[in-house]
Scaffold this motif. Structure first.
Motif, PDB file in Angstrom:
ATOM      1  N   LEU B 397       0.831  -1.196   0.000  1.00  0.00           N
ATOM      2  CA  LEU B 397       0.000   0.000   0.000  1.00  0.00           C
ATOM      3  C   LEU B 397       0.873   1.257   0.000  1.00  0.00           C
ATOM      4  O   LEU B 397       0.657   2.174  -0.781  1.00  0.00           O
ATOM      5  N   THR B 398       1.866   1.256   0.899  1.00  0.00           N
ATOM      6  CA  THR B 398       2.713   2.444   1.039  1.00  0.00           C
ATOM      7  C   THR B 398       4.174   2.014   1.130  1.00  0.00           C
ATOM      8  O   THR B 398       4.483   0.830   1.189  1.00  0.00           O
ATOM      9  N   THR B 399       5.036   3.031   1.175  1.00  0.00           N
ATOM     10  CA  THR B 399       6.444   2.737   1.450  1.00  0.00           C
ATOM     11  C   THR B 399       6.630   2.665   2.967  1.00  0.00           C
ATOM     12  O   THR B 399       5.724   2.964   3.730  1.00  0.00           O
ATOM     13  N   TRP B 400       7.843   2.273   3.387  1.00  0.00           N
ATOM     14  CA  TRP B 400       8.112   2.183   4.824  1.00  0.00           C
ATOM     15  C   TRP B 400       8.109   3.559   5.473  1.00  0.00           C
ATOM     16  O   TRP B 400       7.983   3.681   6.678  1.00  0.00           O
ATOM     17  N   ILE B 404       6.857   5.289   9.530  1.00  0.00           N
ATOM     18  CA  ILE B 404       7.558   6.227  10.418  1.00  0.00           C
ATOM     19  C   ILE B 404       6.747   7.500  10.612  1.00  0.00           C
ATOM     20  O   ILE B 404       6.517   7.932  11.739  1.00  0.00           O
ATOM     21  N   ASP B 405       6.265   8.076   9.501  1.00  0.00           N
ATOM     22  CA  ASP B 405       5.631   9.396   9.703  1.00  0.00           C
ATOM     23  C   ASP B 405       4.206   9.308  10.250  1.00  0.00           C
ATOM     24  O   ASP B 405       3.673  10.301  10.735  1.00  0.00           O
ATOM     25  N   ILE B 445      -3.742  11.887   4.082  1.00  0.00           N
ATOM     26  CA  ILE B 445      -2.758  12.696   3.342  1.00  0.00           C
ATOM     27  C   ILE B 445      -1.377  12.041   3.415  1.00  0.00           C
ATOM     28  O   ILE B 445      -0.685  11.891   2.395  1.00  0.00           O
ATOM     29  N   LEU B 446      -1.002  11.607   4.618  1.00  0.00           N
ATOM     30  CA  LEU B 446       0.298  10.942   4.777  1.00  0.00           C
ATOM     31  C   LEU B 446       0.381   9.707   3.894  1.00  0.00           C
ATOM     32  O   LEU B 446       1.393   9.435   3.247  1.00  0.00           O
ATOM     33  N   MET B 447      -0.730   8.983   3.858  1.00  0.00           N
ATOM     34  CA  MET B 447      -0.779   7.758   3.068  1.00  0.00           C
ATOM     35  C   MET B 447      -0.581   8.050   1.586  1.00  0.00           C
ATOM     36  O   MET B 447       0.176   7.371   0.899  1.00  0.00           O
TER      37      MET B 447
END
Lengths: 181, 488
Positions: B397-400, B404-405, B445-447
């Motif tokens: 789905l996302t990066t690593w 963290i964030d 948004i972070l995603m």
């Protein structure tokens, strides 16, 4: 250019928790030295009825009542529908009036009993009011006690509400056609 | 003609004129609602215990209105036309002979300004301008306003909480009523989460598909909310939170509301089926039925309704995903799971302060029936959110980076969840509820910022490129064939 004084306007009304209270309706201004005025708004429905009248929330049942307008040449189906709606309204009113009375009474009893148990005053002499946590037991018990009643009511209400949709649709369409011809 | 500007009580005249203002189609400024009135509780019931008597202080706000101008002209002996400027707004009012005053209520500042006209030597068609200017004094008591008193305010949104009124259908107000009927904020949240699902899906971004998918989802959400309100009228009447919904208020008939629900639902379904894909439409229909036919009645039956409601909240992002790539990958399920988990801190914290209302209204809510479970579940899912966000990279789905964030955000949510679990008071629950409202958009948004760049894009393009080439070759061959045939 006038300089105006502030005038306090009080409204006598009924409040669920405090009974009859005076409420400050809002501030108003006057050009003379102010004094407190008190007015009372009528809860009575108006006499002229050109259309349906919608009331304020009922004090006991919290429901808004509708006074249905009776047209001069009311057809049989219109009449049947109106009477059915009035019936449903009365049925709802009966249920919620009873239920809210029951709630008020049960709460009063619970609070009295709990205060007797804990003492009516704090150690420093101020009056004790029950915290939400202390009330939680009452809320739970009352909800569980009345669960079956509410399920029955809910079922019945859905039935009435949904069944009255079809005649309402028929009447609305016939009225549209009537207006066009 | 002498006009005198005075001020008088908002008695029956207010009601008369408010109706007068509304029935006038010439009035340009419909946005200024004269109907609105905020009632403030003046004095609490005198308590019997010693030392707890509060002085009856007026709770007031400083007025923004500093002056108003009055222009009046008498057309004939029957009526009087008045132009009024209150603040920056202008009004045209026609007064009848008997009623020669007009009241304005300014909702935000809580001011009621009544202008009274006195008849004197009347000259026909005389136009007076800038007749009177009035200074409205500022309140001096603002310092006495405490947060405790604010909670005591008995707020009425409208004068019709005290008065009877006629059922009229004002077409200009219809959009506003429709927005309330479809719980526009909730629908907004649903659409945002479905957009997030669309954005996260590993397929090339198609703007037309994106817009159609969002529109279809929004319409189905509107339909679900309107149906819900149609079914819940007597229950909604009982609670402060819901008593101003349009069907309860009588501003729209149940039939009209259901017509709206049907039309928007069918339109949404058609858009999703024809322009997007059947899977998205099926998910939407499933969610609509789950919300209206299962969740709504279940509220009176069993505390399991919270879990069912959470499923309802989890499906929109999956719809967005399905709209984008036509199937549900592990990423879609994870996205749904995150939204599912989010519902618990959000709703449990909200319902914590509504226990009295829920108990009276006949709801079987977790916060009422099993308060301990309510706290536990909220805290558990707050912590679970960290776990769910940590496995996002594993589901492609996302990066690593996202792990963290998102950590500080979820960490704070978990902290607030823990505080709610430990303190279980109205303050901690309110804090958790408010933060949950910020949490989900920020998380989305972070995603989106740390979305995994997918390699499939290029392969798809290459594949389609090859296909196009082969198709072109085939076409050429067939053309040659037909050419040969026609020659022979």
């Amino acid at each position: 250019m006038h300089n105006l004084y502030l005038r306090r306007v009080l409204l006598t009304c009924y409040n669920k928790t405090h009974g009859v209270v005076n409420v400050q309706i809002c501030r108003s201004y006057c050009d003379r030295q102010p004094k407190t005025d008190q007015i009372q708004l009528s809860r009575k429905s108006p006499k002229t009825e050109r259309r349906d009248q919608i009331g304020p929330p009922d004090v006991k049942s919290n429901l808004r009542h509708v006074k249905f307008h009776v047209p001069e040449n009311e057809t049989a189906s219109e009449r049947a529908f109106r009477e059915r709606m009035e019936e449903i309204q009365q049925w709802n009113q009966d249920f919620w009036e009873n239920h809210n009375n029951l709630y008020r009474k049960a709460k009063k009893e619970y609070v009295a009993a709990k205060l007797d148990q804990l003492g009516h005053f704090h150690d420093d002499g101020t009056k004790r009011n029950l915290s939400p946590d202390e009330m939680a037991d009452f809320y739970r018990e009352f909800s569980i006690e009345n669960r079956n009643k509410h399920i029955r009511y809910n079922k019945e209400w859905y039935k009435m509400n949904i069944l009255s949709l079809w005649p309402a649709l028929k009447l609305a369409t016939s009225q549209i056609f009537k207006a066009k011809t | 003609m002498v006009l005198r500007c005075g001020f008088r009580l908002p008695c029956w005249h207010l009601m008369k004129h408010t109706r007068l203002l509304h029935s006038k189609p010439t009035q340009k400024h419909n946005n200024v609602s004269v109907f609105k009135a905020v009632y403030r509780k003046f004095a609490t019931k005198p308590s019997k215990g010693p030392g707890s008597v509060k002085p009856p202080i007026e709770v007031m706000k400083t007025s923004k209105v500093t002056s108003h101008d009055v222009t009046a002209r008498e057309l004939d002996h029957e009526t009087i036309d008045v132009g009024l400027r209150v603040g920056e707004k202008q009004f045209q009012v026609t007064l009848e002979n008997k009623d020669q005053d007009v009241s304005f209520f300014i909702p935000k500042t809580n001011d009621l300004i009544t202008v009274k006209f006195k008849k004197a030597d009347v000259v026909q068609n005389e136009v007076l301008e800038n007749v009177a200017e009035v200074n409205v004094p500022h309140s001096q008591d603002k310092q006495n306003e405490t947060s405790e008193k604010k909670e005591d305010d008995l707020t009425l949104d409208s004068i019709d909480e005290r008065m009877w009124r006629e059922r009229t259908q004002d077409w200009k107000k219809l959009p506003d009523i429709y927005m309330k009927l479809s719980k526009i904020r909730l629908t907004g949240l649903v659409v945002v989460t479905s957009m997030a699902g669309f954005g996260m899906a590993p397929a090339p971004f198609d703007p037309a598909l994106f817009l159609l998918g969002s529109l279809g989802t929004a319409l189905m959400s509107c339909s679900a909310n309107a149906t819900n309100q149609y079914l819940e009228v007597p229950f909604d009447s009982q609670m402060n939170r819901t008593k101003n919904r349009p069907i309860v208020r009588g501003s729209i008939s149940p039939l009209h509301a259901m017509t709206f629900a049907t039309v928007s639902g069918v339109t949404g379904f058609t858009i999703l089926t024809c322009a997007v894909n059947p899977l998205t439409a099926a998910l939407g229909t499933f969610n609509l039925l789950l919300y209206t036919c299962v969740y709504t009645p279940l509220k009176r039956m069993h505390i399991v309704n919270t879990w069912v409601g959470s499923i309802v909240g989890a499906i929109p992002p999956m719809m967005g995903w399905a709209a984008c790539c036509g199937q549900l990958d592990p990423g879609a399920w994870l996205l749904g799971a995150i939204l599912y988990a989010w519902q618990f801190p959000h709703f449990n914290a909200l319902s914590w302060n509504l226990r009295a209302d829920y108990s009276r209204g006949g709801y079987q809510m977790m916060s009422v029936i099993n308060p301990d479970l309510c706290k536990r579940v909220a805290a558990r899912y707050c912590v679970g959110m960290i776990g769910l966000c940590s496995i996002a990279p594993l589901a492609d789905l996302t990066t690593w980076m996202f792990v963290i964030d998102s950590l500080p955000l979820n960490g704070y949510l978990a902290y607030l969840g823990y505080r709610f679990y430990r303190d279980a008071d109205s303050k901690s629950s309110r804090k958790l509820f408010r933060f949950s409202l910020i949490h989900i958009p920020v998380l989305i948004i972070l995603m989106l910022l740390s979305k995994k760049p997918h390699k499939q894009d290029t392969t798809i393009v290459k594949k389609s490129g090859i296909q196009e080439n082969t198709v072109a070759k085939n076409q050429q061959l067939t053309l040659e064939n037909t050419g040969e045939k026609s020659k022979s």
